[in-house]
Design an enzyme around this catalytic site. Structure first.
Site, PDB file in Angstrom:
ATOM      1  N   ASP A  37       0.861  -1.194   0.000  1.00 60.97           N
ATOM      2  CA  ASP A  37       0.000   0.000   0.000  1.00 60.97           C
ATOM      3  C   ASP A  37       0.890   1.234   0.000  1.00 60.97           C
ATOM      4  O   ASP A  37       2.006   1.205   0.512  1.00 60.97           O
ATOM      5  CB  ASP A  37      -0.919  -0.004   1.236  1.00 60.97           C
ATOM      6  N   VAL A  59       1.657   1.610  -6.736  1.00 64.54           N
ATOM      7  CA  VAL A  59       1.382   0.610  -7.773  1.00 64.54           C
ATOM      8  C   VAL A  59       1.455   1.167  -9.197  1.00 64.54           C
ATOM      9  O   VAL A  59       1.349   0.413 -10.162  1.00 64.54           O
ATOM     10  CB  VAL A  59       0.014  -0.085  -7.567  1.00 64.54           C
ATOM     11  N   ASN A  85      -5.678  -4.864  -6.264  1.00 63.24           N
ATOM     12  CA  ASN A  85      -6.934  -4.271  -5.805  1.00 63.24           C
ATOM     13  C   ASN A  85      -6.867  -2.762  -5.584  1.00 63.24           C
ATOM     14  O   ASN A  85      -7.902  -2.111  -5.557  1.00 63.24           O
ATOM     15  CB  ASN A  85      -7.317  -5.007  -4.510  1.00 63.24           C
ATOM     16  N   TYR A 153     -12.841   6.383 -14.298  1.00 62.42           N
ATOM     17  CA  TYR A 153     -12.981   5.209 -13.426  1.00 62.42           C
ATOM     18  C   TYR A 153     -13.650   4.063 -14.191  1.00 62.42           C
ATOM     19  O   TYR A 153     -13.165   2.934 -14.213  1.00 62.42           O
ATOM     20  CB  TYR A 153     -13.817   5.583 -12.193  1.00 62.42           C
ATOM     21  N   LYS A 157     -11.998   0.438 -15.297  1.00 63.61           N
ATOM     22  CA  LYS A 157     -12.497  -0.858 -14.833  1.00 63.61           C
ATOM     23  C   LYS A 157     -12.878  -1.752 -16.017  1.00 63.61           C
ATOM     24  O   LYS A 157     -12.728  -2.977 -15.962  1.00 63.61           O
ATOM     25  CB  LYS A 157     -13.688  -0.661 -13.887  1.00 63.61           C
ATOM     26  N   THR A 188     -17.324   1.283   2.087  1.00 68.31           N
ATOM     27  CA  THR A 188     -15.908   1.551   2.409  1.00 68.31           C
ATOM     28  C   THR A 188     -15.681   3.057   2.420  1.00 68.31           C
ATOM     29  O   THR A 188     -16.538   3.818   1.948  1.00 68.31           O
ATOM     30  CB  THR A 188     -14.966   0.943   1.346  1.00 68.31           C
TER      31      THR A 188
HETATM   32  N1  LIG Z   1     -15.941   0.694  -2.552  1.00 68.01           N
HETATM   33  C1  LIG Z   1     -16.705   0.321  -3.564  1.00 68.01           C
HETATM   34  O1  LIG Z   1     -17.911   0.514  -3.561  1.00 68.01           O
HETATM   35  C2  LIG Z   1     -16.097  -0.372  -4.751  1.00 68.01           C
HETATM   36  C3  LIG Z   1     -16.939  -0.959  -5.706  1.00 68.01           C
HETATM   37  C4  LIG Z   1     -16.379  -1.608  -6.809  1.00 68.01           C
HETATM   38  C5  LIG Z   1     -14.999  -1.667  -6.936  1.00 68.01           C
HETATM   39  N2  LIG Z   1     -14.207  -1.075  -5.993  1.00 68.01           N
HETATM   40  C6  LIG Z   1     -12.757  -1.169  -6.177  1.00 68.01           C
HETATM   41  O2  LIG Z   1     -12.207  -1.899  -5.097  1.00 68.01           O
HETATM   42  C7  LIG Z   1     -10.859  -1.483  -4.870  1.00 68.01           C
HETATM   43  C8  LIG Z   1     -10.700  -1.114  -3.407  1.00 68.01           C
HETATM   44  O3  LIG Z   1     -11.611  -0.081  -3.103  1.00 68.01           O
HETATM   45  P1  LIG Z   1     -11.937   0.339  -1.592  1.00 68.01           P
HETATM   46  O4  LIG Z   1     -13.316   0.833  -1.607  1.00 68.01           O
HETATM   47  O5  LIG Z   1     -11.546  -0.739  -0.671  1.00 68.01           O
HETATM   48  O6  LIG Z   1     -10.949   1.626  -1.477  1.00 68.01           O
HETATM   49  P2  LIG Z   1     -10.168   2.268  -0.211  1.00 68.01           P
HETATM   50  O7  LIG Z   1      -9.963   3.701  -0.571  1.00 68.01           O
HETATM   51  O8  LIG Z   1     -10.833   1.926   1.073  1.00 68.01           O
HETATM   52  O9  LIG Z   1      -8.749   1.506  -0.282  1.00 68.01           O
HETATM   53  C9  LIG Z   1      -7.884   1.682  -1.368  1.00 68.01           C
HETATM   54  C10 LIG Z   1      -6.455   1.432  -0.894  1.00 68.01           C
HETATM   55  O10 LIG Z   1      -5.583   1.585  -2.025  1.00 68.01           O
HETATM   56  C11 LIG Z   1      -4.442   2.319  -1.602  1.00 68.01           C
HETATM   57  N3  LIG Z   1      -3.854   3.016  -2.754  1.00 68.01           N
HETATM   58  C12 LIG Z   1      -4.368   4.068  -3.441  1.00 68.01           C
HETATM   59  N4  LIG Z   1      -3.511   4.456  -4.390  1.00 68.01           N
HETATM   60  C13 LIG Z   1      -2.428   3.637  -4.323  1.00 68.01           C
HETATM   61  C14 LIG Z   1      -1.213   3.550  -5.050  1.00 68.01           C
HETATM   62  N5  LIG Z   1      -0.918   4.397  -6.047  1.00 68.01           N
HETATM   63  N6  LIG Z   1      -0.331   2.577  -4.707  1.00 68.01           N
HETATM   64  C15 LIG Z   1      -0.613   1.722  -3.693  1.00 68.01           C
HETATM   65  N7  LIG Z   1      -1.740   1.764  -2.968  1.00 68.01           N
HETATM   66  C16 LIG Z   1      -2.643   2.712  -3.286  1.00 68.01           C
HETATM   67  C17 LIG Z   1      -4.959   3.283  -0.557  1.00 68.01           C
HETATM   68  O11 LIG Z   1      -3.911   3.769   0.277  1.00 68.01           O
HETATM   69  C18 LIG Z   1      -5.975   2.426   0.176  1.00 68.01           C
HETATM   70  O12 LIG Z   1      -5.382   1.730   1.259  1.00 68.01           O
HETATM   71  C19 LIG Z   1     -10.611  -0.337  -5.838  1.00 68.01           C
HETATM   72  O13 LIG Z   1      -9.973  -0.832  -7.003  1.00 68.01           O
HETATM   73  C20 LIG Z   1     -12.003   0.146  -6.183  1.00 68.01           C
HETATM   74  O14 LIG Z   1     -12.079   0.792  -7.417  1.00 68.01           O
HETATM   75  C21 LIG Z   1     -14.723  -0.450  -4.907  1.00 68.01           C
END
Ligand SMILES: NC(=O)c1ccc[n+]([C@@H]2O[C@H](COP(=O)([O-])OP(=O)(O)OC[C@H]3O[C@@H](n4cnc5c(N)ncnc54)[C@H](O)[C@@H]3O)[C@@H](O)[C@H]2O)c1
Length: 254
Positions: A37, A59, A85, A153, A157, A188
């Site tokens: 992270d 990442v 992720n 976004y 995806k 989240t």
């Molecule tokens: N929350 C939702 O409703 C939802 C729905 C569909 C898909 N997603 C996808 O699920 C994944 C996780 O989402 P979440 O809701 O848990 O988000 P979140 O913001 O709670 O967590 C994301 C994490 O990624 C880390 N991060 C961000 N940029 C980074 C980088 N450049 N390098 C390394 N780490 C990095 C952040 O520090 C954080 O810990 C994402 O890809 C998001 O698009 C989320």
């Protein structure tokens, strides 16, 4: 269940949300977990809580991603599971009419280029042992259109979904499974921030969920653990929807 006993797993974005819940679930199922992270505080805390290892990584940076997977293989002798992720959903990514090129590019880098990089270096190591499971986080917006747009976004995806399908097909006979996880809206910080800024949008979206609520991160983590495990041994190149029925719905219950 201890389905991941003796498995080595990397979780990007493991410090928060879906990633954090998956770190916990992987560890509970017996895996050795590496949390990757960009946020050192939350990443290190997540790793410490499960007796895992934290590796700081952006990442979007090729050298850092290559080094992440090399570090894991050097430390543990191999790599079994890559949950790619990490992702962002910033407010400046909006309608195509409002989103400038810098916002577009940033989201493509973090959400799509990162999955290209992580898949590339994870698969290289998995090929050496002829086994592995890669799970890339896409979204239900990869398969459905939204009037409340976040154009970069959604496009990112869609890219994750198509890339994961292709990788799943290409490496199927090398013992490596690659699946695209497509979560529906999850409770989240990412979603809470988005909806706190616009409660009307939140209400509009809930109407479309047959189950009538957003997912909890643990419910998504359960699906990831399944895809990572041998229980999913015949599942690859899939569009794995965990969306409360959204993508299947025409009219939802009152
Ligand atoms: N929350 C939702 O409703 C939802 C729905 C569909 C898909 N997603 C996808 O699920 C994944 C996780 O989402 P979440 O809701 O848990 O988000 P979140 O913001 O709670 O967590 C994301 C994490 O990624 C880390 N991060 C961000 N940029 C980074 C980088 N450049 N390098 C390394 N780490 C990095 C952040 O520090 C954080 O810990 C994402 O890809 C998001 O698009 C989320």
């Amino acid at each position: 269940m201890r389905r991941l006993h003796d498995r080595v797993a990397v979780v990007t974005g493991g410090g928060s949300g879906i990633g954090l819940a998956t770190v916990r679930r992987f560890a509970a199922e017996g895996a050795t977990v590496v949390v990757a992270d960009i946020d050192a505080e939350t990443g290190a805390a997540a790793a410490a809580a499960v007796g895992g290892r934290y590796v700081p990584v952006d990442v979007t940076d090729e050298a850092q991603v290559e080094s992440l997977f090399q570090t894991v293989v050097d430390a543990y002798g191999g790599l079994d599971i890559a949950f790619n992720n990490a992702g962002i959903s910033p407010p400046e990514d909006d309608s195509i009419l409002l989103t400038d090129i810098d916002a577009w590019r940033r989201v493509q880098e973090v959400n799509l280029t990162s999955v290209y990089l992580c898949s590339k270096f994870a698969i290289r190591h998995m090929l050496e042992r002829g086994t592995g499971s890669v799970i890339n986080t896409a979204s239900f917006v990869a398969v459905m259109g939204a009037a409340s747009s976040q154009i970069s976004y959604t496009a990112s995806k869609g890219g994750v979904l198509a890339m994961s399908r292709e990788l799943g097909v290409q490496f199927a006979r090398n013992g490596i499974r690659v699946n695209a996880l497509c979560p529906g809206p999850v409770n989240t910080p990412l979603l809470r921030d988005l909806f706190a800024a616009n409660p009307e949008q939140a209400a509009r979206r809930l109407v479309h969920v047959p189950l009538g609520r957003f997912a909890e991160p643990e419910e998504i983590a359960a699906a990831v653990a399944f895809l990572a495990s041998d229980d999913a041994s015949f599942i690859t190149a899939s569009q794995f929807l965990v969306d409360g029925g959204i993508a299947g719905a025409y009219v939802t219950p009152l």
